[in-house]
Design a protein around this motif. Structure first.
Motif, PDB file in Angstrom:
ATOM      1  N   TYR A   1      -4.647 -12.026  11.693  1.00 49.27           N
ATOM      2  CA  TYR A   1      -4.553 -11.615  12.839  1.00 49.27           C
ATOM      3  C   TYR A   1      -3.278 -10.748  13.351  1.00 49.27           C
ATOM      4  CZ  TYR A   1      -9.046 -14.005  13.586  1.00 49.27           C
ATOM      5  OH  TYR A   1     -10.144 -14.390  13.299  1.00 49.27           O
ATOM      6  N   VAL A   2      -2.210 -11.192  13.069  1.00 50.74           N
ATOM      7  CA  VAL A   2      -0.714 -10.580  13.473  1.00 50.74           C
ATOM      8  C   VAL A   2      -0.202 -10.469  12.254  1.00 50.74           C
ATOM      9  CG1 VAL A   2       1.123 -10.414  14.837  1.00 50.74           C
ATOM     10  CG2 VAL A   2      -0.953 -11.185  15.933  1.00 50.74           C
ATOM     11  N   ALA A   3      -0.249  -9.324  11.525  1.00 48.11           N
ATOM     12  CA  ALA A   3       0.760  -9.165  10.465  1.00 48.11           C
ATOM     13  C   ALA A   3       1.734  -8.083  10.494  1.00 48.11           C
ATOM     14  CB  ALA A   3      -0.151  -8.781   9.185  1.00 48.11           C
ATOM     15  N   PRO A   4       2.920  -8.620  10.445  1.00 48.67           N
ATOM     16  CA  PRO A   4       4.002  -7.797  10.468  1.00 48.67           C
ATOM     17  C   PRO A   4       4.331  -6.991   9.123  1.00 48.67           C
ATOM     18  CG  PRO A   4       5.057  -9.855   9.939  1.00 48.67           C
ATOM     19  CD  PRO A   4       3.294  -9.992  10.233  1.00 48.67           C
ATOM     20  N   PHE A   5       4.810  -5.630   9.341  1.00 46.13           N
ATOM     21  CA  PHE A   5       5.017  -4.814   8.289  1.00 46.13           C
ATOM     22  C   PHE A   5       6.032  -3.757   8.479  1.00 46.13           C
ATOM     23  CE2 PHE A   5       1.960  -2.362  11.406  1.00 46.13           C
ATOM     24  CZ  PHE A   5       3.008  -1.197  11.177  1.00 46.13           C
ATOM     25  N   LEU A   6       6.728  -3.374   7.170  1.00 44.94           N
ATOM     26  CA  LEU A   6       7.739  -2.646   6.863  1.00 44.94           C
ATOM     27  C   LEU A   6       7.363  -1.430   5.899  1.00 44.94           C
ATOM     28  CD1 LEU A   6      11.005  -1.905   7.187  1.00 44.94           C
ATOM     29  CD2 LEU A   6      11.180  -3.467   5.396  1.00 44.94           C
TER      30      LEU A   6
ATOM     31  N   GLY B   1       0.824  -1.273  -0.034  1.00 46.40           N
ATOM     32  CA  GLY B   1       0.078  -0.200  -0.112  1.00 46.40           C
ATOM     33  C   GLY B   1       0.745   1.113  -0.040  1.00 46.40           C
ATOM     34  N   LEU B   2       0.209   2.387  -0.288  1.00 41.09           N
ATOM     35  CA  LEU B   2       0.844   3.846  -0.379  1.00 41.09           C
ATOM     36  C   LEU B   2       0.097   4.544   0.461  1.00 41.09           C
ATOM     37  CD1 LEU B   2       0.933   4.192  -4.200  1.00 41.09           C
ATOM     38  CD2 LEU B   2       3.019   3.403  -2.825  1.00 41.09           C
TER      39      LEU B   2
ATOM     40  N   ALA C   1       5.481   3.726   1.440  1.00 44.63           N
ATOM     41  CA  ALA C   1       5.098   2.773   0.961  1.00 44.63           C
ATOM     42  C   ALA C   1       5.077   1.320   1.875  1.00 44.63           C
ATOM     43  CB  ALA C   1       5.641   1.925  -0.467  1.00 44.63           C
ATOM     44  N   ARG C   2       4.123   0.618   2.021  1.00 39.15           N
ATOM     45  CA  ARG C   2       4.162  -0.270   3.227  1.00 39.15           C
ATOM     46  C   ARG C   2       4.104  -1.808   2.506  1.00 39.15           C
ATOM     47  NH1 ARG C   2      -0.184  -1.133   8.004  1.00 39.15           N
ATOM     48  NH2 ARG C   2       1.032   0.490   8.910  1.00 39.15           N
TER      49      ARG C   2
END
Length: 189
Positions: free
Chosen positions: A111-116, A68-69, A103-104
């Protein structure tokens, strides 16, 4: 293993799989708000840090379930001085409004989604890095590079726990926060 326990395991597995399908990160448009404990630290070897307040709002456009942006606007107000005796004149300060885009990349885990996240932005405000190694005071517009590590939590990943960092190369300091966030959809269909 008897037939009843095998059936129970199969039923639990099927239930988990059906729930997991709706718990993925969703495509669409959202607003995300975050608040947290702000921090600031010098980029040199000096152990001088400060704390304060952090808040941010983002317009979220998830193109895919995992990408996503995110244009954002926020503020950080954090400062601190050295804890060493006789060195309390060494200080670090970041009082700024933040604007930019990120940007991701998200691991679409239920339920638990890691992101950067990462991107580029600008800070408008006052920065002070006064340490034994660095003597800088900047006011006005500064470039920053945002980096965020976090977890999107919940059935629809509405809640977030994250560590947000803004690297300010011209001020030779890093500001950021330990923050919590909440997202709500703009297209409620």
């Amino acid at each position: 293993m008897n037939k009843l326990s095998s059936l129970l395991i199969a039923l639990l597995f099927l239930t988990f799989c059906c729930n997991a399908a709706s718990a993925q990160t969703q495509k669409g448009e959202f607003i995300n708000t975050s608040i947290g404990i702000g921090m600031v630290a010098a980029d040199d070897q000096a152990d001088i840090t400060g704390s304060g307040f952090y808040a941010q709002g983002e317009y979220v456009y998830n193109i895919l379930s995992w990408f996503g942006l995110r244009p954002y606007a926020g503020a950080i107000f954090a400062s601190g001085a050295s804890d060493e005796p006789g060195m309390d004149h060494y200080k670090v300060k970041s009082n700024a409004f933040l604007l930019g885009g990120k940007a991701r990349i998200t691991a679409p885990i239920p339920y638990v989604a890691p992101f950067l996240e990462s991107g580029i932005g600008m800070s408008i405000g006052e920065f002070k890095t006064y340490t034994p190694y660095t003597h800088l005071e900047k006011k006005g517009l500064q470039l920053h590079i945002p980096v965020t590590l976090g977890l999107a939590i919940g059935r629809n990943h509405d809640y977030e726990l994250k560590f947000v960092y803004y690297f300010h190369p011209a001020a030779e300091q890093t500001s950021g926060a330990a923050a919590i966030g909440y997202s709500f959809p703009l297209d409620r269909s």
